[in-house]
Design a protein around this motif. Structure first.
Motif, PDB file in Angstrom:
ATOM      1  N   CYS A   4      33.037  42.424  34.265  1.00 59.44           N
ATOM      2  CA  CYS A   4      34.238  42.380  35.091  1.00 59.44           C
ATOM      3  C   CYS A   4      34.113  43.340  36.267  1.00 59.44           C
ATOM      4  O   CYS A   4      33.234  44.201  36.305  1.00 59.44           O
TER       5      CYS A   4
ATOM      6  N   CYS B 274      40.626  39.578  32.163  1.00 63.41           N
ATOM      7  CA  CYS B 274      39.838  40.623  31.521  1.00 63.41           C
ATOM      8  C   CYS B 274      40.610  41.218  30.339  1.00 63.41           C
ATOM      9  O   CYS B 274      41.809  41.454  30.426  1.00 63.41           O
TER      10      CYS B 274
ATOM     11  N   CYS C  10      40.971  45.396  31.720  1.00 67.06           N
ATOM     12  CA  CYS C  10      41.893  45.770  32.794  1.00 67.06           C
ATOM     13  C   CYS C  10      43.082  44.808  32.874  1.00 67.06           C
ATOM     14  O   CYS C  10      44.022  45.048  33.617  1.00 67.06           O
TER      15      CYS C  10
ATOM     16  N   CYS D 110      35.900  45.727  36.751  1.00 68.58           N
ATOM     17  CA  CYS D 110      36.165  47.067  36.240  1.00 68.58           C
ATOM     18  C   CYS D 110      35.003  47.589  35.401  1.00 68.58           C
ATOM     19  O   CYS D 110      35.115  48.613  34.759  1.00 68.58           O
TER      20      CYS D 110
HETATM   21 ZN   LIG Z   1      38.319  44.115  33.961  1.00 71.72          ZN
END
Ligand SMILES: [Zn+2]
Length: 61
Positions: A36, A6, A9, A38
């Protein structure tokens, strides 16, 4: 399912088909859009043509 690092993150996570929000075939390959873990929106270019585009030299007319 595939692994992706990612850009938000910075974690390398497995992305499942349920996270994929779109698949688009372009001249540069297959662009997969997904979310993702996140919640950051990510895109990844895949496919056999996943390479930087080659700029053709300009031809004088
Ligand atoms: Zn992420």
């Amino acid at each position: 399912m595939f692994a992706h690092t990612c850009t938000s993150c910075r974690r390398r996570e497995l992305i499942f088909p349920s996270q994929v929000t779109g698949v688009e075939t372009t001249e540069h390959g297959i662009v997969v859009s997904f979310t993702c873990w996140c919640d950051a929106r990510q895109t990844m270019v895949t496919g056999i043509d996943a390479a930087p585009p080659v700029t053709a030299p300009a031809t004088a007319a």
